[in-house]
Design an enzyme around this catalytic site. Sequence first.
Site, PDB file in Angstrom:
ATOM      1  N   ASN A   9       0.935  -1.062   0.149  1.00 40.46           N
ATOM      2  CA  ASN A   9       0.009   0.072  -0.070  1.00 40.46           C
ATOM      3  C   ASN A   9       0.810   1.233  -0.061  1.00 40.46           C
ATOM      4  O   ASN A   9       1.608   1.690   0.851  1.00 40.46           O
ATOM      5  CB  ASN A   9      -0.810   0.016   1.408  1.00 40.46           C
ATOM      6  CG  ASN A   9      -1.733   1.104   1.410  1.00 40.46           C
ATOM      7  OD1 ASN A   9      -1.983   2.018   0.300  1.00 40.46           O
ATOM      8  ND2 ASN A   9      -2.440   1.105   2.536  1.00 40.46           N
ATOM      9  N   LYS A  11       0.314   4.209  -0.465  1.00 40.41           N
ATOM     10  CA  LYS A  11      -0.529   5.436  -0.071  1.00 40.41           C
ATOM     11  C   LYS A  11      -0.035   6.592  -0.891  1.00 40.41           C
ATOM     12  O   LYS A  11       0.128   6.439  -2.132  1.00 40.41           O
ATOM     13  CB  LYS A  11      -0.086   5.650   1.425  1.00 40.41           C
ATOM     14  CG  LYS A  11      -0.268   4.499   2.463  1.00 40.41           C
ATOM     15  CD  LYS A  11      -0.079   4.597   4.082  1.00 40.41           C
ATOM     16  CE  LYS A  11      -0.392   3.172   4.517  1.00 40.41           C
ATOM     17  NZ  LYS A  11      -0.343   3.489   6.071  1.00 40.41           N
ATOM     18  N   HIS A  96      -9.753   1.336   4.283  1.00 39.60           N
ATOM     19  CA  HIS A  96      -8.630   1.444   5.243  1.00 39.60           C
ATOM     20  C   HIS A  96      -8.923   2.431   6.043  1.00 39.60           C
ATOM     21  O   HIS A  96      -9.537   3.397   6.181  1.00 39.60           O
ATOM     22  CB  HIS A  96      -7.370   2.135   4.235  1.00 39.60           C
ATOM     23  CG  HIS A  96      -6.041   2.140   4.960  1.00 39.60           C
ATOM     24  ND1 HIS A  96      -5.969   3.068   5.820  1.00 39.60           N
ATOM     25  CD2 HIS A  96      -5.070   1.418   4.866  1.00 39.60           C
ATOM     26  CE1 HIS A  96      -4.509   2.638   6.127  1.00 39.60           C
ATOM     27  NE2 HIS A  96      -4.246   1.525   5.660  1.00 39.60           N
ATOM     28  N   GLU A  98      -7.267   4.774   7.376  1.00 42.92           N
ATOM     29  CA  GLU A  98      -6.843   6.159   7.230  1.00 42.92           C
ATOM     30  C   GLU A  98      -7.998   6.944   6.420  1.00 42.92           C
ATOM     31  O   GLU A  98      -8.351   8.005   6.410  1.00 42.92           O
ATOM     32  CB  GLU A  98      -5.788   6.456   6.388  1.00 42.92           C
ATOM     33  CG  GLU A  98      -4.549   6.304   7.061  1.00 42.92           C
ATOM     34  CD  GLU A  98      -3.168   5.677   6.503  1.00 42.92           C
ATOM     35  OE1 GLU A  98      -3.057   5.694   5.299  1.00 42.92           O
ATOM     36  OE2 GLU A  98      -2.411   4.914   7.256  1.00 42.92           O
ATOM     37  N   GLU A 168      -5.985  -4.666  10.126  1.00 45.01           N
ATOM     38  CA  GLU A 168      -4.971  -3.862  10.389  1.00 45.01           C
ATOM     39  C   GLU A 168      -5.324  -2.916  11.669  1.00 45.01           C
ATOM     40  O   GLU A 168      -6.160  -2.076  11.646  1.00 45.01           O
ATOM     41  CB  GLU A 168      -4.946  -2.767   9.292  1.00 45.01           C
ATOM     42  CG  GLU A 168      -4.582  -3.484   8.041  1.00 45.01           C
ATOM     43  CD  GLU A 168      -3.897  -2.266   6.969  1.00 45.01           C
ATOM     44  OE1 GLU A 168      -2.763  -2.595   6.564  1.00 45.01           O
ATOM     45  OE2 GLU A 168      -4.482  -1.249   6.670  1.00 45.01           O
ATOM     46  N   GLY A 174       2.178   2.236  10.856  1.00 51.62           N
ATOM     47  CA  GLY A 174       3.005   3.260  10.835  1.00 51.62           C
ATOM     48  C   GLY A 174       3.551   3.727  12.028  1.00 51.62           C
ATOM     49  O   GLY A 174       4.216   4.785  12.236  1.00 51.62           O
ATOM     50  N   SER A 214       2.690  -2.183  10.363  1.00 57.22           N
ATOM     51  CA  SER A 214       4.383  -2.274  10.664  1.00 57.22           C
ATOM     52  C   SER A 214       4.913  -3.308  10.442  1.00 57.22           C
ATOM     53  O   SER A 214       5.780  -4.045  11.199  1.00 57.22           O
ATOM     54  CB  SER A 214       4.588  -1.794  12.490  1.00 57.22           C
ATOM     55  OG  SER A 214       4.223  -0.377  12.491  1.00 57.22           O
TER      56      SER A 214
HETATM   57  P1  PGA Z   1       2.423   0.177   7.668  1.00 57.95           P
HETATM   58  O1  PGA Z   1       1.006   0.372   6.860  1.00 57.95           O
HETATM   59  O2  PGA Z   1       2.905  -0.859   7.117  1.00 57.95           O
HETATM   60  O3  PGA Z   1       3.231   1.554   7.264  1.00 57.95           O
HETATM   61  O4  PGA Z   1       2.064   0.325   9.005  1.00 57.95           O
HETATM   62  C1  PGA Z   1       0.265  -0.426   6.926  1.00 57.95           C
HETATM   63  C2  PGA Z   1      -1.159  -0.017   6.021  1.00 57.95           C
HETATM   64  O5  PGA Z   1      -1.583   0.916   6.543  1.00 57.95           O
HETATM   65  O6  PGA Z   1      -1.586  -0.527   5.044  1.00 57.95           O
END
Ligand code: PGA
Length: 251
Positions: A9, A11, A96, A98, A168, A174, A214
């Site tokens: 992803n 982003k 997601h 976010e 997630e 993150g 992460s």
């Molecule tokens: P991350 O993000 O691996 O940077 O924690 C995962 C995601 O949001 O899909």
Amino acid sequence: MRRKIVAGNWKMNTTPAEGVELLKGVAALKGEVPAGVELIVGVPFTHLCCVKDEAAKAGIAVSAQNCADHESGAYTGEVSARMIASLGAKYVILGHSERREYYGETSRTLNAKMALAYEHGLAPIYCVGEKLDEREANKHFDVVRAQIEEVVFNLTPEQFGKAVIAYEPVWAIGTGKTATAEQAQEIHAFIRQVLAEKFGKEAAEQTPILYGGSCKPSNAAEIFGKADVDGGLIGGASLVAADFVAIAKAF
Ligand code: PGA
């Protein structure tokens, strides 16, 4: 045997040209990935057109990170499922955290997006996961159950057969904090049980459930080693070709 999937992803990172370079980097290392592990890159809309040929050549599937909740029309700034599918993408990430948190996505909008994705032949990578306070209050099972019941339960059995679920935990995205492999297994098994209540045990057994938050080369093997974890949705580490491929090699 369930499908094994490692999905990046990206982003809101990279220019289209940088994205093509990143994809070429992944393609160059793809030979090291065990046979049967499906690689997906979730790219910004602006990149779909540019990565299409390179991805097809390398046997890497492309995903969008969102789609509009309307078919077409006067929705300034939106990108439709039809547009995405026309550029060769096979998947779309929906729900997601976010998007839920910063753009107010709810089960209602996600139901519309899911329906349009299927209509245009896109398979959803549907994300669920609890926030830190919800886990601390021991509400994570209820939160995840609701996110599944309110959206995934509206699919037909045929549609469900194409869905990918990503768990997630918001507190792990993150942040450098990962769920332990045991925490991941516990909730993945729970998700599979909830899916089985609606679609039957056999269909639920076939559904890929990815872990995200992460995930990196150093912890992927332990997490992917769990019975109900079928791969990962990778944010930060998917921006470095060698790390992304190293995660896929963790199977
Ligand atoms: P991350 O993000 O691996 O940077 O924690 C995962 C995601 O949001 O899909």
